[in-house]
Motif scaffolding. Sequence first.
Motif, PDB file in Angstrom:
ATOM      1  N   VAL A  99      25.384  -1.087 -10.376  1.00 13.39           N
ATOM      2  CA  VAL A  99      24.328  -0.586 -11.257  1.00 13.39           C
ATOM      3  C   VAL A  99      22.969  -1.048 -10.734  1.00 13.39           C
ATOM      4  CG1 VAL A  99      25.817  -0.565 -13.309  1.00 13.39           C
ATOM      5  CG2 VAL A  99      24.519  -2.637 -12.743  1.00 13.39           C
ATOM      6  N   PRO A 100      21.881  -0.444 -11.216  1.00 21.40           N
ATOM      7  CA  PRO A 100      20.566  -0.999 -10.891  1.00 21.40           C
ATOM      8  C   PRO A 100      20.511  -2.479 -11.281  1.00 21.40           C
ATOM      9  CG  PRO A 100      20.331   1.138 -11.930  1.00 21.40           C
ATOM     10  CD  PRO A 100      21.784   0.777 -12.041  1.00 21.40           C
ATOM     11  N   ILE A 101      19.862  -3.296 -10.461  1.00 22.96           N
ATOM     12  CA  ILE A 101      19.924  -4.746 -10.673  1.00 22.96           C
ATOM     13  C   ILE A 101      19.421  -5.174 -12.048  1.00 22.96           C
ATOM     14  CG2 ILE A 101      19.974  -5.487  -8.272  1.00 22.96           C
ATOM     15  CD1 ILE A 101      16.957  -5.770  -8.341  1.00 22.96           C
ATOM     16  N   THR A 102      18.487  -4.441 -12.618  1.00 24.58           N
ATOM     17  CA  THR A 102      18.001  -4.815 -13.942  1.00 24.58           C
ATOM     18  C   THR A 102      19.031  -4.542 -15.029  1.00 24.58           C
ATOM     19  OG1 THR A 102      16.849  -2.679 -13.899  1.00 24.58           O
ATOM     20  CG2 THR A 102      15.523  -4.651 -13.500  1.00 24.58           C
ATOM     21  N   ALA A 103      20.058  -3.739 -14.714  1.00 22.14           N
ATOM     22  CA  ALA A 103      21.101  -3.428 -15.696  1.00 22.14           C
ATOM     23  C   ALA A 103      22.317  -4.333 -15.553  1.00 22.14           C
ATOM     24  CB  ALA A 103      21.524  -1.959 -15.550  1.00 22.14           C
ATOM     25  N   ALA A 141       0.836  -1.210   0.000  1.00 24.99           N
ATOM     26  CA  ALA A 141       0.000   0.000   0.000  1.00 24.99           C
ATOM     27  C   ALA A 141       0.868   1.256   0.000  1.00 24.99           C
ATOM     28  CB  ALA A 141      -0.921  -0.007   1.217  1.00 24.99           C
ATOM     29  N   ALA A 142       1.988   1.205   0.718  1.00 27.43           N
ATOM     30  CA  ALA A 142       2.885   2.360   0.784  1.00 27.43           C
ATOM     31  C   ALA A 142       3.660   2.548  -0.510  1.00 27.43           C
ATOM     32  CB  ALA A 142       3.854   2.192   1.954  1.00 27.43           C
ATOM     33  N   TRP A 143       3.973   1.431  -1.168  1.00 28.67           N
ATOM     34  CA  TRP A 143       4.781   1.470  -2.394  1.00 28.67           C
ATOM     35  C   TRP A 143       4.345   0.314  -3.303  1.00 28.67           C
ATOM     36  CZ3 TRP A 143      10.718   0.212  -2.632  1.00 28.67           C
ATOM     37  CH2 TRP A 143      11.190   0.452  -3.930  1.00 28.67           C
ATOM     38  N   PRO A 144       3.371   0.551  -4.166  1.00 27.00           N
ATOM     39  CA  PRO A 144       2.853  -0.522  -5.018  1.00 27.00           C
ATOM     40  C   PRO A 144       3.929  -1.221  -5.846  1.00 27.00           C
ATOM     41  CG  PRO A 144       1.390   1.369  -5.082  1.00 27.00           C
ATOM     42  CD  PRO A 144       2.614   1.805  -4.331  1.00 27.00           C
ATOM     43  N   GLY A 145       5.026  -0.546  -6.137  1.00 27.96           N
ATOM     44  CA  GLY A 145       6.079  -1.156  -6.947  1.00 27.96           C
ATOM     45  C   GLY A 145       6.986  -2.098  -6.194  1.00 27.96           C
ATOM     46  N   ILE A 146       6.742  -2.305  -4.907  1.00 32.92           N
ATOM     47  CA  ILE A 146       7.675  -3.106  -4.118  1.00 32.92           C
ATOM     48  C   ILE A 146       7.650  -4.580  -4.502  1.00 32.92           C
ATOM     49  CG2 ILE A 146       6.187  -3.663  -2.151  1.00 32.92           C
ATOM     50  CD1 ILE A 146       8.671  -2.880  -0.365  1.00 32.92           C
ATOM     51  N   LEU A 147       6.527  -5.065  -5.027  1.00 32.89           N
ATOM     52  CA  LEU A 147       6.491  -6.457  -5.476  1.00 32.89           C
ATOM     53  C   LEU A 147       7.430  -6.666  -6.664  1.00 32.89           C
ATOM     54  CD1 LEU A 147       2.766  -7.608  -5.228  1.00 32.89           C
ATOM     55  CD2 LEU A 147       4.707  -8.309  -3.820  1.00 32.89           C
ATOM     56  N   GLN A 148       7.493  -5.659  -7.545  1.00 33.53           N
ATOM     57  CA  GLN A 148       8.430  -5.748  -8.667  1.00 33.53           C
ATOM     58  C   GLN A 148       9.856  -5.822  -8.152  1.00 33.53           C
ATOM     59  OE1 GLN A 148       9.034  -2.242 -10.962  1.00 33.53           O
ATOM     60  NE2 GLN A 148       9.928  -3.319 -12.705  1.00 33.53           N
ATOM     61  N   VAL A 149      10.146  -5.101  -7.073  1.00 36.09           N
ATOM     62  CA  VAL A 149      11.481  -5.132  -6.481  1.00 36.09           C
ATOM     63  C   VAL A 149      11.844  -6.559  -6.084  1.00 36.09           C
ATOM     64  CG1 VAL A 149      12.901  -4.354  -4.547  1.00 36.09           C
ATOM     65  CG2 VAL A 149      11.344  -2.760  -5.658  1.00 36.09           C
ATOM     66  N   ALA A 150      10.915  -7.241  -5.419  1.00 41.32           N
ATOM     67  CA  ALA A 150      11.188  -8.611  -4.969  1.00 41.32           C
ATOM     68  C   ALA A 150      11.486  -9.527  -6.144  1.00 41.32           C
ATOM     69  CB  ALA A 150       9.999  -9.138  -4.168  1.00 41.32           C
ATOM     70  N   HIS A 151      10.697  -9.434  -7.199  1.00 45.54           N
ATOM     71  CA  HIS A 151      10.868 -10.339  -8.327  1.00 45.54           C
ATOM     72  C   HIS A 151      12.117 -10.013  -9.146  1.00 45.54           C
ATOM     73  CE1 HIS A 151       7.214 -12.751  -7.922  1.00 45.54           C
ATOM     74  NE2 HIS A 151       6.645 -11.648  -7.455  1.00 45.54           N
ATOM     75  N   THR A 152      12.418  -8.730  -9.331  1.00 47.41           N
ATOM     76  CA  THR A 152      13.623  -8.389 -10.082  1.00 47.41           C
ATOM     77  C   THR A 152      14.878  -8.738  -9.285  1.00 47.41           C
ATOM     78  OG1 THR A 152      13.471  -6.090  -9.324  1.00 47.41           O
ATOM     79  CG2 THR A 152      12.566  -6.594 -11.498  1.00 47.41           C
ATOM     80  N   ASN A 153      14.798  -8.642  -7.968  1.00 46.21           N
ATOM     81  CA  ASN A 153      15.936  -9.023  -7.140  1.00 46.21           C
ATOM     82  C   ASN A 153      16.196 -10.525  -7.253  1.00 46.21           C
ATOM     83  OD1 ASN A 153      17.888  -8.111  -4.928  1.00 46.21           O
ATOM     84  ND2 ASN A 153      16.860  -9.835  -3.959  1.00 46.21           N
ATOM     85  N   ARG A 154      15.116 -11.308  -7.297  1.00 47.26           N
ATOM     86  CA  ARG A 154      15.275 -12.757  -7.439  1.00 47.26           C
ATOM     87  C   ARG A 154      15.871 -13.096  -8.808  1.00 47.26           C
ATOM     88  NH1 ARG A 154      15.571 -16.362  -3.320  1.00 47.26           N
ATOM     89  NH2 ARG A 154      15.128 -18.457  -4.055  1.00 47.26           N
ATOM     90  N   VAL A 170      17.187  -0.635  -6.309  1.00 46.44           N
ATOM     91  CA  VAL A 170      18.113  -1.633  -5.780  1.00 46.44           C
ATOM     92  C   VAL A 170      19.358  -1.662  -6.661  1.00 46.44           C
ATOM     93  CG1 VAL A 170      18.458  -4.033  -5.098  1.00 46.44           C
ATOM     94  CG2 VAL A 170      16.178  -3.024  -4.936  1.00 46.44           C
ATOM     95  N   LEU A 171      20.506  -1.505  -6.026  1.00 49.25           N
ATOM     96  CA  LEU A 171      21.783  -1.596  -6.724  1.00 49.25           C
ATOM     97  C   LEU A 171      22.319  -3.015  -6.613  1.00 49.25           C
ATOM     98  CD1 LEU A 171      23.445   1.680  -5.400  1.00 49.25           C
ATOM     99  CD2 LEU A 171      22.457   1.313  -7.679  1.00 49.25           C
ATOM    100  N   GLY A 172      23.017  -3.448  -7.658  1.00 50.23           N
ATOM    101  CA  GLY A 172      23.629  -4.767  -7.635  1.00 50.23           C
ATOM    102  C   GLY A 172      25.070  -4.688  -8.093  1.00 50.23           C
ATOM    103  N   ALA A 173      25.878  -5.611  -7.602  1.00 46.33           N
ATOM    104  CA  ALA A 173      27.296  -5.644  -7.996  1.00 46.33           C
ATOM    105  C   ALA A 173      27.880  -7.002  -7.688  1.00 46.33           C
ATOM    106  CB  ALA A 173      28.090  -4.563  -7.263  1.00 46.33           C
ATOM    107  N   VAL A 174      28.928  -7.339  -8.433  1.00 51.12           N
ATOM    108  CA  VAL A 174      29.753  -8.516  -8.156  1.00 51.12           C
ATOM    109  C   VAL A 174      31.197  -8.042  -8.155  1.00 51.12           C
ATOM    110  CG1 VAL A 174      30.526 -10.767  -8.976  1.00 51.12           C
ATOM    111  CG2 VAL A 174      28.112 -10.120  -9.197  1.00 51.12           C
ATOM    112  N   ALA A 175      31.952  -8.471  -7.167  1.00 54.39           N
ATOM    113  CA  ALA A 175      33.351  -8.069  -7.049  1.00 54.39           C
ATOM    114  C   ALA A 175      34.204  -9.303  -6.735  1.00 54.39           C
ATOM    115  CB  ALA A 175      33.535  -7.009  -5.974  1.00 54.39           C
TER     116      ALA A 175
END
Length: 268
Positions: A239-243, A44-57, A259-264
């Motif tokens: 970078v953003p995880i989708t990138a 309810a606070a952030w309708p896009g948060i479900l997309q965050v969960a799935h893109t992170n997975r 959400v930022l993502g990286a591998v080092a």
Amino acid sequence: MSLPEWAPEGVDVSVPNAARVYDYGLGGYHNFAVDREFAEQLIAAWPGILQVAHTNRAFLGRVVRWLAGRGVRQFLDIGSGIPTRGNVHEVVQAIDPQARVVYVDVDDVAVSHGQAILAGNPNAAALGGDLRLPAAILADERVRAQLDLDRPVAVLLVAVLHFIGDEDGPPGIVRELTASLAPGSYVALSHFTAVEDLGHEHDQVTKLYDRTPTSVRTRTREQVAAILGDLELVEPGIVPITAWHPDPNEPAEAEQRSVLGAVARKPR
């Protein structure tokens, strides 16, 4: 209240838990009413948060496949959450059945369910542990039984460091983890970050998590870089995880800037 068969004895169902909330967001069923109610407040606070969960997975799956493509066959997934679709062992053992995976989480439900689904899999294990105590994780005999720390290991810190406060020293945690790993090992992470045009939504989510045992905080790209310290970033960096190495064989994902993502890599 009677607990389902998969719930460990003594689990606290009076407060929401980050791992169980995430499980609900991914469509899992290892969660309780308090977790579902909290998740709906987040939505309810952030309708896009479900997309965050799935893109992170999806990011996690791409990272594991990328690492496997570079010969990594040992994975230490800390803050793994409740095993659901796209588990690390499923992804990497489809490439090499002998690949080894250890899941570590502070939540008893995540650990007990992980142990249940890994029964009969000699190359994977799930155990309890706290990311804030990295030495204890690496010294655990079950970790040592599965992973050869004299050979490269990929440490996965996906959607967990934003639950670790500055007072617990995330850069020091990563340094302590990698100090015991062989050169050529990797650290992969994803981390919640502030986005100006989503400031209100992020603020509401942060305030909701402040009412739970696991507060969440955003960090900038520079702060994430500081956490990785002297490790060598692989392309395309932080970078953003989708990138991060989008899969050309999968439908294009909407950009996920929160959400930022990286591998080092630990230098040889």
